[in-house]
Motif scaffolding. Structure first.
Motif, PDB file in Angstrom:
ATOM      1  N   GLN A   1       0.814  -1.207   0.000  1.00 38.00           N
ATOM      2  CA  GLN A   1       0.000   0.000   0.000  1.00 38.00           C
ATOM      3  C   GLN A   1       0.859   1.274   0.000  1.00 38.00           C
ATOM      4  O   GLN A   1       1.929   1.314   0.597  1.00 38.00           O
ATOM      5  N   ASP A   2       0.346   2.258  -0.668  1.00 39.50           N
ATOM      6  CA  ASP A   2       0.916   3.610  -0.704  1.00 39.50           C
ATOM      7  C   ASP A   2      -0.107   4.475   0.023  1.00 39.50           C
ATOM      8  O   ASP A   2      -1.253   4.581  -0.410  1.00 39.50           O
ATOM      9  N   PHE A   3       0.267   5.056   1.164  1.00 39.53           N
ATOM     10  CA  PHE A   3      -0.724   5.803   1.930  1.00 39.53           C
ATOM     11  C   PHE A   3      -0.209   7.183   2.332  1.00 39.53           C
ATOM     12  O   PHE A   3       1.002   7.410   2.430  1.00 39.53           O
ATOM     13  N   GLU A   4      -1.155   8.103   2.505  1.00 33.71           N
ATOM     14  CA  GLU A   4      -0.841   9.456   2.946  1.00 33.71           C
ATOM     15  C   GLU A   4      -1.373   9.638   4.366  1.00 33.71           C
ATOM     16  O   GLU A   4      -2.441   9.138   4.706  1.00 33.71           O
ATOM     17  N   PHE A   5      -0.612  10.357   5.174  1.00 32.06           N
ATOM     18  CA  PHE A   5      -1.029  10.572   6.547  1.00 32.06           C
ATOM     19  C   PHE A   5      -0.687  11.990   6.985  1.00 32.06           C
ATOM     20  O   PHE A   5       0.159  12.665   6.391  1.00 32.06           O
TER      21      PHE A   5
END
Length: 923
Positions: free
Chosen positions: A355-359
């Motif tokens: 997964q590629d996630f933004e936080f």
């Protein structure tokens, strides 16, 4: 025309075309799906909610800390374009209800002078299109709410920083304040840079509240002067403007170009995601970042990513500041890092993929803003799939579907030669973002890179940081180098998806667009100079550096042991899984023993096309060939052909030995004879001298053989029927070579497949088959050996496909020559189609290049007719394809579905075809 104006023009055309072609549909029953405490959607509604909206809903469902929001569906996008950019009448009511739902969950109010609610507005297509469409952050700020935000946060600089960002984004995306000419800077960036210079600071976050208030005044004045309209203060006017801009960006130039490259249909449309803002730019207890559950460059199972303290998400992705590696967050925010580690594991377990996630971390609290299956390099795709199987998260069949078929070829890309590297001048080191080796001309603009590529050269696109406007240059370049930005920057993200060599964040590299120079220390390189980059190590070298075969090739050739290369082990594992799953055979197009050996090493199961004409151009052969063509009668032709026979026999013997008994399909002479003759005076004179004839005879014969349309002229079986002695010589060479293989100490039981080209009439094949069968009997009698052989044809003209049932009475196999079948079926020359194909793709008359990917609705129907007709006569008729489409994954899926026995492609595409065939079977 400027790039921005071109973008607008393309967008208008695209919108008109979408409106014109789309089918009328009823008003959507439900235009909005919420996520948060109340969540309507899930990952199963991807087509309706887009990838981003579906995954936001899914994260909310599994309990991750997602700021509440809502998704306007892709159906609304379709409606928007079909109805002159109008919305369903119910959308306003639904949107106000959904905003009220967010207000209730957060205890904030949209547009209020106390506790104002701010929103982000983002796109979300079914397939991720990073950076291609528009985004608006901090929506809901105006002259009143900014004061409320300043008071509530106790941080005026933060509040006014958000406001200036919002005005800049809204002014650009919605109100159209853009550069006025090609060399103009982004207007809002120019204002910002000017103010920073005036007050003597380097970074944006060093500006004070008063500095930012001054910047806001300048931004508003810029908007007024450029658009004759004031920046809107009404928050719902802002929201409608942002929603419209996101829908409109589905038809901007870069989105259209991206869809064309990745075959994303225009009719899919985009969703719009509206979400409550959380802030990573409130101070040193705040951060924002982009992370991956594994390394997207090489696939290693490590927590990988980067972040910035006191920043908003766009700062990380845009590459304006080079961010910190995620490992450092453990030191600066240990609690947030620990929580992210838990989230990382939870995401992989749930989505069963990297997964590629933004936080965002707002005052110590973690929020998840997005997740998606991460873009990765080909090497990473293979490694991740294999290791997820080892970890028992997925099975082998699922693993095969997670590797884009073209990705496997990236394991075969060249690397820099070890000896050449020792002599090369190391300039600098950046962040390795796309593995492999690339050498080429320094190009500072997309246009320059395109120009170098079109002229047959190699380009390395060198930018301070890339933007979506650079997409054309990124497609054209062999490699991409940026001096700013990290491994989650636009350059890195797009390069990984395209399998481009990429080095990012090379901070020692100074790029001066005005002077057209790239400087590292005292070394100054100019545009057009050679540069070499290693996307595996991040190293940058001055000048050209020679390359060497990949690790996989070195193992296959015996130069390395399999156990010494993990890359080879990954390749071998995926290929073995693919071979178990696929139904289609995979052959290769090869004309020499060397090509054949390379293809067999890569898994080819036979030769699907040997082009015999390629064998006539070496050494003395071309002289004998020309002598045959210039002969005045059959006796002279036979004398010349007798000289060619030993060469052909030797060639076929070499091929049969290299293939070790695997099937070999040999196409008889196909091109028109004039292609073998000289056309300039000096070459004609040289030929006349070698043959001992007058040059006028050569000139007269060349003129006599000239054809107005050679592709449709005296070629293929028409040559064999006119001059049966040519067919006779080639058949004799094939069968004598086969006989020789049977008499070796270790006999090779060859079963030659003789293919007659360009057959459109059943009697054409009967005529040529009679010659071939006669010669076969003569050779077997003379050599006292019996062997099997097949006689078949290439289906490459429409009549051949339509009358396949009649042709199959004689043919023992068909091979579809889709290169010529596409040309004759569409009435397009692949050599000349380049002059209009670009326009056809842009207007979506022809979304894909039909010479690269089969035109399933047109040429594909001819293939289906040929299959049905041929097998109606002979149920066990062997069917294959030997055009360039044999190495294209989407075409391979089509050939699997219509029931072909095998595909044949160039040697380097064999692994791609093996994997694509497996994926077709699994679907």
């Amino acid at each position: 025309m400027s790039a921005k104006k071109a973008t607008k023009k393309t967008a208008r055309k695209g919108a008109r075309k979408t409106a014109k072609r789309a089918k009328r549909v009823a008003t959507p029953k439900k235009s909005i799906y919420e996520f948060g405490k109340k969540t309507d959607g899930s990952s199963k509604l991807r087509n309706l909610l887009g990838g981003k909206g579906a995954n936001l809903a899914e994260m909310a469902r599994i309990g991750l800390p997602v700021p509440p929001g809502f998704t306007i569906t892709t159906e609304v996008c379709t409606f928007f374009y079909e109805n002159g950019r109008k919305y369903p009448t119910t959308l306003d009511k639904e949107m106000r209800q959904s905003v009220a739902s967010i207000e209730k969950q957060l205890g904030k109010k949209f547009g209020a002078s106390k506790k104002p609610l701010l929103l982000s507005v983002r796109s979300g297509a079914r397939e991720s299109m990073p950076g291609m469409m528009d985004t608006i952050l901090n929506l809901g700020l105006n002259d009143k709410t900014v004061e409320a935000l300043a008071e509530e946060s106790g941080n005026a600089a933060f509040a006014y920083d958000c406001y200036r960002r919002f005005i800049g984004m809204y002014g650009d995306v919605v109100m159209g304040v853009q550069p006025q000419h090609e060399n103009d800077h982004e207007p809002f960036d120019a204002c910002l840079d000017e103010l920073k210079k005036e007050v003597g600071v380097e970074l944006d976050n060093q500006l004070t509240a008063d500095d930012l208030k001054e910047l806001i005044k300048r931004y508003k004045a810029l908007i007024k002067s450029r658009t004759k309209s004031a920046f809107p203060q009404d928050v719902y006017e802002q929201l409608w403007g942002a929603v419209g801009a996101v829908f409109s960006s589905w038809q901007n130039e870069r989105a259209i170009l991206y869809r064309q490259k990745y075959n994303i249909p225009a009719e899919w449309g985009t969703a719009v995601n509206v979400q409550a803002m959380v802030f990573g730019n409130m101070g040193d207890t705040c951060a924002t970042g982009v992370a991956f559950t594994r390394d997207p460059a090489n696939g290693e199972k490590v927590f990988y990513g980067e972040y910035l303290i006191n920043a908003q998400g766009e700062d990380v992705v845009a590459g304006i500041r080079t961010p910190n590696p995620i490992a450092k967050l453990k030191e600066e925010m240990p609690a947030a890092h620990a929580e992210l580690e838990k989230v990382r594991k939870q995401l992989e377990r749930h989505f069963k993929d990297m997964q590629d996630f933004e936080f965002t971390v707002e005052e110590g609290k973690l929020y998840m803003l997005q997740t998606r299956n991460g873009k990765r390099t080909g090497l990473a795709a293979v490694r991740i799939a294999v290791e997820l199987v080892k970890e028992r998260l997925i099975n082998q069949k699922v693993a095969l579907t997670k590797i884009p078929a073209d990705s496997i070829s990236s394991l075969l890309v060249a690397v820099f030669d070890e000896k050449a590297i020792k002599k090369a001048k190391l300039l600098a080191t950046g962040l390795p973002a796309g593995p492999g080796a690339a050498s080429g001309k320094i190009c500072f603009t997309a246009e320059k890179a395109e120009g170098v590529a079109k002229s047959g050269g190699h380009a390395v696109l060198c930018r301070v940081e890339t933007t979506p406007e650079d997409l054309r240059g990124m497609i054209a370049a062999d490699g991409i180098l940026t001096s700013r930005g990290g491994v989650s920057s636009h350059a890195a993200l797009v390069a990984r998806q395209m399998n481009k060599v990429c080095v990012c964040g090379a901070s020692d590299v100074v790029i001066n667009y005005g002077a057209r120079t790239l400087t590292v220390g005292k070394t100054v390189l100019k545009e057009g100079d050679d540069i070499s980059i290693d996307g595996t190590t991040g190293e940058i070298y001055a000048g050209h550096v020679d390359t060497a075969p990949s690790e996989v090739d070195q193992v296959l050739s015996g130069k390395k042991k399999p156990e010494s290369s993990y890359t080879y082990q990954l390749f071998d594992q995926v290929m073995s899984w693919a071979d178990k799953a696929r139904k289609l055979g995979v052959r290769t197009n090869a004309d020499s023993p060397e090509q054949a050996k390379n293809a067999v090493a890569l898994g080819a199961e036979g030769i699907g096309l040997c082009r015999t004409e390629h064998m006539f151009f070496e050494g003395d052969r071309i002289t004998y060939m020309r002598q045959m063509i210039l002969s005045s009668d059959e006796n002279e032709r036979r004398a010349a052909l007798k000289k060619l026979l030993p060469f052909q026999r030797r060639d076929f013997t070499g091929l049969f030995k290299a293939m070790g008994g695997r099937p070999v399909t040999i196409r008889l002479l196909d091109p028109p004879l004039h292609e073998f003759l000289p056309h300039d005076e000096s070459a004609k004179r040289e030929l006349a001298n070698s043959l001992g004839v007058d040059i006028d005879i050569i000139t007269e014969r060349v003129h006599a053989l000239h054809e107005a349309n050679p592709m449709l002229g005296h070629r293929g079986c028409r040559l064999g029927i006119s001059y049966p002695e040519i067919t006779e010589m080639q058949a004799r060479a094939i069968f004598e070579a086969a006989a020789a293989c049977y008499k070796l100490k270790k006999p090779i039981k060859v079963v030659p497949e003789v293919m007659v080209p360009l057959v459109g009439f059943a009697d054409e094949l009967k005529n040529q088959a009679a010659v071939i069968h006669r010669v076969a009997e003569e050779v077997m009698t003379a050599k006292k050996v019996k062997f099997k052989y097949l006689v078949g044809t290439m289906i490459e003209v429409p009549r051949g496909a339509v009358t396949a049932d009649e042709i199959a009475e004689t043919a023992e196999f068909f091979s579809f020559g889709t290169n010529d079948l596409t040309q004759t079926g569409l009435g397009m020359s692949r050599d000349d189609a380049g002059s209009f194909l670009g326009k056809y793709k842009e207007t979506e008359i022809m979304p894909q290049n039909p010479f690269a990917s089969i035109d399933t609705k047109g040429v594909g129907k001819l293939v289906e007719l040929g299959v049905k007709g041929g097998r109606s006569t002979k149920k066990d008729l062997k069917l294959g394809i030997c055009g360039e489409h044999g190495g294209d994954p989407s075409s391979i899926e089509f050939f699997h579905n219509v029931g072909l026995d095998y595909v044949s492609c160039s040697p380097p595409r064999v692994p791609v075809a093996r994997l694509a065939a497996a994926q077709a079977a699994l679907k």
